[in-house]
Design a protein around this motif. Structure first.
Motif, PDB file in Angstrom:
ATOM      1  N   THR A 133       0.818  -1.221   0.000  1.00 14.54           N
ATOM      2  CA  THR A 133       0.000   0.000   0.000  1.00 14.54           C
ATOM      3  C   THR A 133       0.844   1.260   0.000  1.00 14.54           C
ATOM      4  O   THR A 133       0.335   2.347  -0.239  1.00 14.54           O
ATOM      5  CB  THR A 133      -0.921   0.040   1.231  1.00 14.54           C
ATOM      6  N   VAL A 140      -1.835   1.681   8.245  1.00 12.66           N
ATOM      7  CA  VAL A 140      -2.810   0.771   7.628  1.00 12.66           C
ATOM      8  C   VAL A 140      -3.772   0.253   8.683  1.00 12.66           C
ATOM      9  O   VAL A 140      -4.994   0.227   8.464  1.00 12.66           O
ATOM     10  CB  VAL A 140      -2.094  -0.402   6.911  1.00 12.66           C
ATOM     11  N   LEU A 176      -7.324  -0.158   2.060  1.00 15.62           N
ATOM     12  CA  LEU A 176      -5.903  -0.466   1.839  1.00 15.62           C
ATOM     13  C   LEU A 176      -5.328   0.277   0.640  1.00 15.62           C
ATOM     14  O   LEU A 176      -4.231   0.820   0.712  1.00 15.62           O
ATOM     15  CB  LEU A 176      -5.706  -1.964   1.611  1.00 15.62           C
ATOM     16  N   PHE A 177      -6.080   0.288  -0.444  1.00 15.92           N
ATOM     17  CA  PHE A 177      -5.503   0.794  -1.680  1.00 15.92           C
ATOM     18  C   PHE A 177      -6.063   2.149  -2.129  1.00 15.92           C
ATOM     19  O   PHE A 177      -5.842   2.568  -3.251  1.00 15.92           O
ATOM     20  CB  PHE A 177      -5.644  -0.264  -2.774  1.00 15.92           C
TER      21      PHE A 177
END
Length: 182
Positions: A133, A140, A176-177
């Motif tokens: 990421t 995170v 996450l992304f």
């Protein structure tokens, strides 16, 4: 056959003529839609609602083709009974359809690469996933906690918390992304 229908049941003959009047145009119209959207999807050029339109038009096409076959049943039977070429083409279509259900390999019955990647990411410890990421593990974990996905440690996986809840897995992947600031 048409003369027999006219003599015995003029309403049925009229219905078949009406069905033929719109079954063929429906089949042609949805064929055009399914063809264009299918080509766009094949080359990954689809945008907007192409996939949705493709899927729904495909269902309409099934109905249109079924009605087209019903209305033209005598000609359809002719291809099955008398023509080697017609039987061969139909047989090849049936074989290709049957083969399309065979898995291509892999441990998950031929799952697609994106499915396999998502499965690997959600089952891996978050400490392993965080570098993908571009964020530190602590960041995170904080981002996931804000989204209602609290991991006990950096060695816990998203799957261990989500328990197979696809909505939660999808939310975790989005967190996450997501690009910074997004």
């Amino acid at each position: 056959m048409a003369w027999y229908l006219r003599k015995t049941n003029p309403e049925l003959e009229h219905y078949m003529r009406l069905s033929r009047e719109w079954a063929t145009p429906v089949t042609i119209g949805v064929f055009a839609i399914v063809s264009v959207t299918g080509i766009l999807m094949f080359f990954h050029l689809n945008t907007g609602l192409n996939k949705v339109v493709h899927e729904w038009a495909g269902l309409v096409m099934v109905g249109g083709v079924a009605l087209h076959v019903a209305v033209n049943w005598k000609a359809f039977l002719h291809y099955l009974v008398s023509g080697l070429l017609g039987r061969s083409i139909i047989g090849l279509g049936v074989i290709v359809l049957a083969l399309s259900f065979l898995p291509l390999g892999g441990s998950r019955g031929g799952a697609s690469p994106p499915v396999l990647a998502m499965d690997a990411i959600t089952k891996a410890p978050i400490a392993t996933v965080a570098p993908l990421t571009g964020k530190p593990v602590t960041q995170v974990m904080e981002d996931l906690a804000k989204a209602g996905i609290t991991l006990a440690s950096a060695y816990a996986s998203i799957d261990s918390v989500a328990g197979g809840d696809r909505a939660k897995l999808g939310r975790a992947m989005a967190v996450l992304f997501r690009k910074n600031g997004g």
